[in-house]
Scaffold this motif. Structure first.
Motif, PDB file in Angstrom:
ATOM      1  N   UNK A  25       0.845  -1.187   0.000  1.00 54.93           N
ATOM      2  CA  UNK A  25       0.000   0.000   0.000  1.00 54.93           C
ATOM      3  C   UNK A  25       0.883   1.240   0.000  1.00 54.93           C
ATOM      4  N   UNK A  26       0.451   2.261  -0.740  1.00 54.55           N
ATOM      5  CA  UNK A  26       1.222   3.494  -0.886  1.00 54.55           C
ATOM      6  C   UNK A  26       0.552   4.614  -0.102  1.00 54.55           C
ATOM      7  N   UNK A  27       1.326   5.322   0.694  1.00 54.26           N
ATOM      8  CA  UNK A  27       0.797   6.410   1.506  1.00 54.26           C
ATOM      9  C   UNK A  27       0.336   7.569   0.631  1.00 54.26           C
ATOM     10  N   UNK A  28      -0.904   8.030   0.886  1.00 57.65           N
ATOM     11  CA  UNK A  28      -1.462   9.192   0.188  1.00 57.65           C
ATOM     12  C   UNK A  28      -1.386  10.432   1.063  1.00 57.65           C
ATOM     13  N   UNK A  29      -1.719  10.282   2.353  1.00 60.37           N
ATOM     14  CA  UNK A  29      -1.682  11.419   3.267  1.00 60.37           C
ATOM     15  C   UNK A  29      -1.522  10.912   4.687  1.00 60.37           C
ATOM     16  N   UNK A  30      -1.014  11.804   5.568  1.00 57.01           N
ATOM     17  CA  UNK A  30      -0.826  11.470   6.980  1.00 57.01           C
ATOM     18  C   UNK A  30      -0.981  12.740   7.796  1.00 57.01           C
ATOM     19  N   UNK A  31      -1.854  12.688   8.806  1.00 58.77           N
ATOM     20  CA  UNK A  31      -2.094  13.842   9.669  1.00 58.77           C
ATOM     21  C   UNK A  31      -2.121  13.406  11.120  1.00 58.77           C
ATOM     22  N   UNK A  32      -1.369  14.114  11.950  1.00 58.48           N
ATOM     23  CA  UNK A  32      -1.379  13.814  13.381  1.00 58.48           C
ATOM     24  C   UNK A  32      -2.641  14.378  14.011  1.00 58.48           C
ATOM     25  N   UNK A  33      -3.303  13.570  14.859  1.00 56.92           N
ATOM     26  CA  UNK A  33      -4.533  13.994  15.495  1.00 56.92           C
ATOM     27  C   UNK A  33      -4.699  13.244  16.812  1.00 56.92           C
ATOM     28  N   UNK A  34      -4.907  13.987  17.894  1.00 58.64           N
ATOM     29  CA  UNK A  34      -5.076  13.421  19.233  1.00 58.64           C
ATOM     30  C   UNK A  34      -3.943  12.455  19.611  1.00 58.64           C
ATOM     31  N   UNK A  35      -2.750  12.758  19.134  1.00 55.69           N
ATOM     32  CA  UNK A  35      -1.595  11.941  19.469  1.00 55.69           C
ATOM     33  C   UNK A  35      -1.325  10.802  18.508  1.00 55.69           C
ATOM     34  N   UNK A  36      -2.347  10.367  17.786  1.00 51.90           N
ATOM     35  CA  UNK A  36      -2.185   9.315  16.791  1.00 51.90           C
ATOM     36  C   UNK A  36      -2.062   9.895  15.393  1.00 51.90           C
ATOM     37  N   UNK A  37      -2.189   9.037  14.399  1.00 53.99           N
ATOM     38  CA  UNK A  37      -2.076   9.489  13.014  1.00 53.99           C
ATOM     39  C   UNK A  37      -3.243   8.967  12.180  1.00 53.99           C
ATOM     40  N   UNK A  38      -3.871   9.898  11.464  1.00 58.81           N
ATOM     41  CA  UNK A  38      -4.880   9.547  10.476  1.00 58.81           C
ATOM     42  C   UNK A  38      -4.195   9.490   9.118  1.00 58.81           C
ATOM     43  N   UNK A  39      -4.174   8.290   8.546  1.00 60.62           N
ATOM     44  CA  UNK A  39      -3.482   8.089   7.285  1.00 60.62           C
ATOM     45  C   UNK A  39      -4.451   7.596   6.210  1.00 60.62           C
ATOM     46  N   UNK A  40      -4.124   7.868   4.975  1.00 63.12           N
ATOM     47  CA  UNK A  40      -4.844   7.336   3.820  1.00 63.12           C
ATOM     48  C   UNK A  40      -3.839   6.647   2.914  1.00 63.12           C
TER      49      UNK A  40
ATOM     50  N   UNK B  24      -6.772   4.949  11.023  1.00 62.31           N
ATOM     51  CA  UNK B  24      -6.307   5.712  12.177  1.00 62.31           C
ATOM     52  C   UNK B  24      -5.494   4.785  13.056  1.00 62.31           C
ATOM     53  N   UNK B  25      -4.267   5.223  13.351  1.00 60.78           N
ATOM     54  CA  UNK B  25      -3.364   4.457  14.197  1.00 60.78           C
ATOM     55  C   UNK B  25      -3.123   5.243  15.478  1.00 60.78           C
ATOM     56  N   UNK B  26      -3.634   4.755  16.607  1.00 57.88           N
ATOM     57  CA  UNK B  26      -3.448   5.486  17.860  1.00 57.88           C
ATOM     58  C   UNK B  26      -2.014   5.374  18.363  1.00 57.88           C
ATOM     59  N   UNK B  27      -1.622   6.320  19.199  1.00 56.60           N
ATOM     60  CA  UNK B  27      -0.326   6.232  19.863  1.00 56.60           C
ATOM     61  C   UNK B  27      -0.462   5.258  21.017  1.00 56.60           C
ATOM     62  N   UNK B  28       0.145   4.091  20.891  1.00 60.25           N
ATOM     63  CA  UNK B  28       0.012   3.041  21.901  1.00 60.25           C
ATOM     64  C   UNK B  28       1.282   2.214  21.951  1.00 60.25           C
ATOM     65  N   UNK B  29       1.515   1.587  23.088  1.00 58.75           N
ATOM     66  CA  UNK B  29       2.595   0.607  23.204  1.00 58.75           C
ATOM     67  C   UNK B  29       2.055  -0.757  22.793  1.00 58.75           C
ATOM     68  N   UNK B  30       2.750  -1.422  21.892  1.00 57.72           N
ATOM     69  CA  UNK B  30       2.313  -2.736  21.446  1.00 57.72           C
ATOM     70  C   UNK B  30       1.238  -2.666  20.384  1.00 57.72           C
ATOM     71  N   UNK B  31       0.778  -3.834  19.981  1.00 59.80           N
ATOM     72  CA  UNK B  31      -0.234  -3.916  18.936  1.00 59.80           C
ATOM     73  C   UNK B  31      -1.610  -3.534  19.460  1.00 59.80           C
ATOM     74  N   UNK B  32      -2.424  -2.960  18.575  1.00 59.54           N
ATOM     75  CA  UNK B  32      -3.781  -2.560  18.938  1.00 59.54           C
ATOM     76  C   UNK B  32      -4.786  -3.352  18.102  1.00 59.54           C
ATOM     77  N   UNK B  33      -5.999  -3.584  18.636  1.00 59.07           N
ATOM     78  CA  UNK B  33      -7.045  -4.233  17.841  1.00 59.07           C
ATOM     79  C   UNK B  33      -7.611  -3.290  16.794  1.00 59.07           C
TER      80      UNK B  33
END
Length: 278
Positions: A3-18, A35-44
């Motif tokens: 997958x190729x990154x189209x956009x990335x924006x930081x929001x509430x500590x995490x990143x909203x990516x397309x 949306x990838x939250x800022x977390x330690x380890x893997x997230x569901x």
């Protein structure tokens, strides 16, 4: 599966990516938001399916979900609602068929059958793309699904047709019995043909009647000021619930079909999903 990154924006500590990728299922380039939250380890992971006319953008720009996804430590993936730019005759003639209106079915009729396979894309190819590109941060074995309107229909049928795959399911203003409403009848006739038995394979009310997998409990919210309420038919699904399929149907005075409604209750849905995904 790259997958190729189209956009990335930081929001509430995490990143909203397309991202975009070449989809073999759809025969076209496909986009999805994550949306990838800022977390330690893997997230569901929660899959969100959007409604008619939407793209991967509507939910991520209007729902306010990122703050809650960060709070509860979950990733959210939002695919597009149909193939794009496939040059299928008639795909741009109306808002409720073709572009932006995949209805999360696998079309069997021409001219749609080659490209309009959103059911297989959402349940098979997209999870493979997520696993291939985000396995270091997302635990794809812990996933659930939710959606709005046409996408609420999609979330319900994906859960009912794949017993045990999704740990939770919820929907805002879903089409609960599309074989009995105008939107569903138009789309199913075009995509699936005249045989109503084929329609029933993508109708949550019909699927609930014969469901035999692990128990499912679905949270469904509808607004009583929803201008499309007569097409949604949530009571039809609620009436056929049983020990295998339970529906918590909540009706809200004054709310309509819009993202204002979704934004109001989205935290409750994400919290419910996060509990099921622990």
């Amino acid at each position: 599966m790259a997958a190729t990154l189209v956009s990335s924006n930081k929001i509430f500590g995490g990143f909203q990516k397309v991202f975009k990728h070449a989809s073999s299922t759809l025969g076209s380039e496909a986009k999805f938001a994550i949306f990838l939250p800022k977390c330690d380890g893997k997230v569901p992971l929660i899959y969100w399916l959007s409604g008619l006319t939407c793209t991967e953008q509507n939910f991520i720009t209007k729902s306010g979900a990122q703050a809650h996804a960060q709070k509860y430590g979950v990733a959210i993936v939002c695919p597009d609602t149909s193939p794009r730019n496939c040059n299928v005759p008639g795909e741009d003639d109306s808002y409720d068929l073709g572009t932006g209106a995949g209805f999360y079915v696998d079309a069997t009729q021409e001219p749609w059958a080659k490209n309009y396979k959103m059911y297989s894309y959402v349940t098979k190819e997209l999870p493979q793309v997520i696993e291939a590109n985000f396995s270091e941060v997302v635990d794809t074995s812990r996933c659930s699904i939710m959606g709005h309107s046409m996408g609420g229909h999609g979330a319900l049928i994906c859960s009912l047709k794949n017993p045990g795959k999704y740990r939770a399911v919820s929907a805002f203003a879903p089409l609960c019995n599309p074989t009995e409403c105008g939107w569903g009848q138009k789309a199913f006739t075009a995509y699936l043909g005249a045989d109503r038995k084929a329609w029933s394979e993508y109708d949550a009310t019909d699927l609930a009647k014969t469901y035999a997998g692990p128990p499912i409990s679905a949270l469904i919210d509808v607004g009583l000021n929803d201008e499309f309420l007569n097409d949604l038919l949530p009571d039809n699904l609620h009436r056929v619930t049983n020990d295998k399929v339970k529906v918590n149907l909540r009706k809200h005075e004054g709310y309509d079909h819009s993202y204002y409604f979704i934004a109001t209750f989205i935290e409750e849905h994400i919290r419910m999903h996060s509990e099921a995904l622990k």
